[in-house]
Motif scaffolding. Structure first.
Motif, short mmCIF file in Angstrom:
data_model
loop_
_atom_site.label_atom_id
_atom_site.label_comp_id
_atom_site.label_asym_id
_atom_site.label_seq_id
_atom_site.Cartn_x
_atom_site.Cartn_y
_atom_site.Cartn_z
N ARG A 174 37.08 -26.14 -14.95
CA ARG A 174 35.88 -25.44 -15.40
C ARG A 174 35.72 -24.10 -14.68
NH1 ARG A 174 30.57 -25.88 -13.63
NH2 ARG A 174 31.28 -27.46 -12.15
N TRP A 175 35.44 -23.05 -15.46
CA TRP A 175 35.30 -21.70 -14.92
C TRP A 175 33.86 -21.45 -14.46
CZ3 TRP A 175 32.43 -17.31 -15.42
CH2 TRP A 175 32.97 -16.11 -14.93
N THR A 176 33.71 -20.89 -13.27
CA THR A 176 32.42 -20.41 -12.78
C THR A 176 32.66 -19.11 -12.01
OG1 THR A 176 32.52 -21.55 -10.64
CG2 THR A 176 31.55 -22.79 -12.50
N LEU A 177 31.61 -18.35 -11.83
CA LEU A 177 31.74 -17.11 -11.05
C LEU A 177 32.18 -17.41 -9.62
CD1 LEU A 177 28.64 -15.04 -12.24
CD2 LEU A 177 31.06 -14.37 -12.42
N GLU A 178 31.67 -18.50 -9.05
CA GLU A 178 32.04 -18.85 -7.68
C GLU A 178 33.51 -19.22 -7.58
OE1 GLU A 178 31.64 -19.63 -3.54
OE2 GLU A 178 30.62 -18.36 -5.00
N ARG A 179 34.01 -19.98 -8.56
CA ARG A 179 35.43 -20.35 -8.55
C ARG A 179 36.31 -19.12 -8.76
NH1 ARG A 179 37.66 -24.87 -11.89
NH2 ARG A 179 39.07 -25.01 -10.11
N ARG A 180 35.83 -18.18 -9.56
CA ARG A 180 36.58 -16.93 -9.73
C ARG A 180 36.65 -16.17 -8.40
NH1 ARG A 180 37.81 -12.47 -13.19
NH2 ARG A 180 37.23 -10.49 -12.22
N ARG A 181 35.52 -16.10 -7.69
CA ARG A 181 35.50 -15.37 -6.42
C ARG A 181 36.45 -16.00 -5.41
NH1 ARG A 181 33.70 -15.95 -1.62
NH2 ARG A 181 32.70 -17.96 -2.09
N ILE A 182 36.44 -17.32 -5.31
CA ILE A 182 37.31 -18.02 -4.36
C ILE A 182 38.78 -17.82 -4.73
CG2 ILE A 182 37.99 -20.30 -3.52
CD1 ILE A 182 35.02 -21.12 -3.84
N ALA A 183 39.09 -17.88 -6.03
CA ALA A 183 40.47 -17.69 -6.47
C ALA A 183 40.96 -16.30 -6.12
CB ALA A 183 40.56 -17.93 -7.97
N ARG A 184 40.11 -15.30 -6.33
CA ARG A 184 40.51 -13.92 -6.01
C ARG A 184 40.77 -13.76 -4.51
NH1 ARG A 184 40.26 -9.54 -10.08
NH2 ARG A 184 40.42 -10.74 -12.00
N GLU A 185 39.98 -14.42 -3.70
CA GLU A 185 40.20 -14.37 -2.25
C GLU A 185 41.55 -14.98 -1.89
OE1 GLU A 185 37.02 -16.20 -0.18
OE2 GLU A 185 35.59 -14.56 -0.53
N ARG A 186 41.86 -16.14 -2.49
CA ARG A 186 43.13 -16.80 -2.18
C ARG A 186 44.33 -15.98 -2.63
NH1 ARG A 186 42.32 -23.33 -3.38
NH2 ARG A 186 40.45 -23.58 -2.10
N LEU A 187 44.18 -15.29 -3.74
CA LEU A 187 45.28 -14.50 -4.28
C LEU A 187 45.35 -13.10 -3.65
CD1 LEU A 187 44.85 -15.48 -8.03
CD2 LEU A 187 46.81 -16.06 -6.59
N GLY A 188 44.29 -12.69 -2.95
CA GLY A 188 44.26 -11.37 -2.36
C GLY A 188 44.09 -10.25 -3.38
N VAL A 189 43.33 -10.54 -4.43
CA VAL A 189 43.11 -9.57 -5.50
C VAL A 189 41.66 -9.09 -5.45
CG1 VAL A 189 43.08 -9.22 -8.01
CG2 VAL A 189 44.87 -10.63 -6.95
N PRO A 190 41.40 -7.78 -5.50
CA PRO A 190 40.02 -7.29 -5.46
C PRO A 190 39.19 -7.83 -6.62
CG PRO A 190 41.57 -5.50 -5.11
CD PRO A 190 42.39 -6.69 -5.50
N GLU A 191 37.90 -8.00 -6.37
CA GLU A 191 37.01 -8.58 -7.37
C GLU A 191 36.97 -7.76 -8.65
OE1 GLU A 191 34.57 -11.46 -8.87
OE2 GLU A 191 35.56 -11.48 -6.92
N ASP A 192 37.08 -6.44 -8.55
CA ASP A 192 36.95 -5.58 -9.73
C ASP A 192 38.28 -5.24 -10.38
OD1 ASP A 192 37.88 -4.04 -7.67
OD2 ASP A 192 36.53 -2.35 -8.01
N ALA A 193 39.38 -5.82 -9.91
CA ALA A 193 40.70 -5.54 -10.50
C ALA A 193 40.92 -6.41 -11.73
CB ALA A 193 41.80 -5.81 -9.48
N LEU A 194 41.82 -5.97 -12.60
CA LEU A 194 42.26 -6.79 -13.72
C LEU A 194 43.48 -7.60 -13.28
CD1 LEU A 194 41.97 -4.16 -16.59
CD2 LEU A 194 40.68 -6.30 -16.44
N LEU A 195 43.54 -8.86 -13.73
CA LEU A 195 44.59 -9.76 -13.28
C LEU A 195 45.17 -10.54 -14.45
CD1 LEU A 195 46.24 -11.15 -11.05
CD2 LEU A 195 44.31 -12.73 -10.72
#
Length: 371
Positions: A174-195
């Motif tokens: 299930r997608w949530t904003l919080e899960r997106r934020r945590i995933a970006r941290e683990r991947l080392g990708v900025p929050e505003d980048a396209l992935l």
């Protein structure tokens, strides 16, 4: 029911993931379930055992292992198994060999998870498997393409054949904003980048090289873009070298083999599957459940999951221009990404959840027992 699933191993893979999730769901709903792995294995074994599903390891040797057949027969008898569910060719003929030496043994059914190209290359395997089908009361083909292959070629009698879709525990993705934020941290990708993300073994058939080859052109239009390749495989070093040579190594993330894939994919904006061939892909179902906009090649079972323009975009295999155009279209249109992702999520919840697979398998078992 007292059920036994038989698999080659429990190492990480799509088939093994489906069997694990199905066995856990069957256990949760009150069945007595065990999983017999022919080969020595770890992989998903701890997850099954943590859920209370017994795992039996057969320690198979090369070739037809008569000692393994004896161990398998004893495991069935000691647990008073009602029904054996074998997954693919080698487990099915070992199951048949074990049951044929039992008085009043369990009912045997089989799932076929791929197109069976091994049967064309390995004549002895084909002979053993065709013999085992004579003693198999029901055969479930994963996807209509697989069904057409086995029934159309006369390998499986139509009256014993059925079609099933793989199923996944959709809540896990299930997608949530919080899960997106945590995933970006683990991947080392900025929050505003396209992935753009891809999940799968780094082998030639997955065609990750095409995604890397498109990155320089995509970056010209979308300077914040990153590409994440989740998984590992024999081509990883070659793909890293390709990214370095193309000047995009800083924007291509190689995660290696991960156990937390479900926690990484919510960070993607687009899920890309440029494969040259596929079965009924678990990774694609998981992308649907994560509400991702999908670009996939129109091969194998992909069109059974992705309806072009409705739940994702389909492109021809191994053609750079159509794939680039589809990716460009999604990268430039956040509203389209949202619409396609939500439609894919709705579809998988209705048709390919683990609950739907449980119901389908229960009906399949009852028909087989009735025969």
């Amino acid at each position: 029911m007292r059920l036994m699933h038989i698999v080659d191993s429990l190492e990480f893979g799509g088939l093994e993931r489906v069997v694990t999730d199905l066995a856990i769901e069957q256990k949760r709903r009150g069945d007595t379930v065990c999983v017999f792995s022919l080969l020595a294995t770890e992989g998903l074994k701890p997850e099954l055992e943590a859920a209370g599903v017994e795992v039996i390891v057969g320690n198979k040797r090369d070739g037809l292992d008569l000692g393994l057949i004896l161990r398998l027969r004893r495991a069935m008898a000691w647990r008073n198994i009602d029904l054996v569910h074998a997954h693919n060719f080698v487990p099915n003929y070992h199951a048949a060999a074990a049951i044929r030496t039992m008085l009043g043994g369990p009912v045997q059914v089989c799932s076929l998870h791929d197109m069976g190209f091994r049967l064309e290359r390995e004549k002895r395997l084909r002979q053993y498997f065709l013999w085992s089908l004579k003693h198999t009361r029901g055969v479930a083909m994963v996807g209509s393409q697989v069904h057409g292959r086995y029934v159309g070629d006369g390998l499986v009698p139509a009256e014993r054949a059925t079609t099933v879709l793989n199923g996944i525990p959709v809540e896990r993705f299930r997608w949530t904003l919080e899960r997106r934020r945590i995933a970006r941290e683990r991947l080392g990708v900025p929050e505003d980048a396209l992935l753009i993300g891809a999940v799968g073994r780094q082998v030639a058939l997955k065609n990750h090289r095409l995604l890397i080859a498109l990155m320089p052109a995509l970056l010209k239009r979308h300077p914040s873009l990153h590409l994440a390749l989740v998984g590992s495989g024999p081509l990883e070093a070659e793909l890293r070298a390709q990214a370095e040579a193309a000047g995009v190594a800083a924007r291509v993330i190689f995660t290696g083999q991960r156990k937390d894939v479900a926690d990484l994919t919510p960070g993607f904006d687009i899920f890309a599957m440029p494969s040259l061939t596929e079965g009924l892909s678990i990774a694609l179902l998981e992308a649907c459940a994560t509400r991702l906009a999908i670009v996939a090649t129109a091969v194998g079972g992909n069109p059974e999951i992705v309806r072009d323009g409705q739940t994702g975009l389909l492109v021809p295999p191994d053609q750079g221009e159509p794939l680039q155009a589809a990716l460009e279209r999604l990268l430039a249109d956040a509203a389209l990404r949202e619409r396609l992702g939500q439609a894919a999520c709705d579809w998988v919840g209705e048709h390919a959840s683990i609950g739907a697979l449980y119901r389908t398998c229960s009906e399949f078992y009852q028909r087989a027992r009735g025969r």
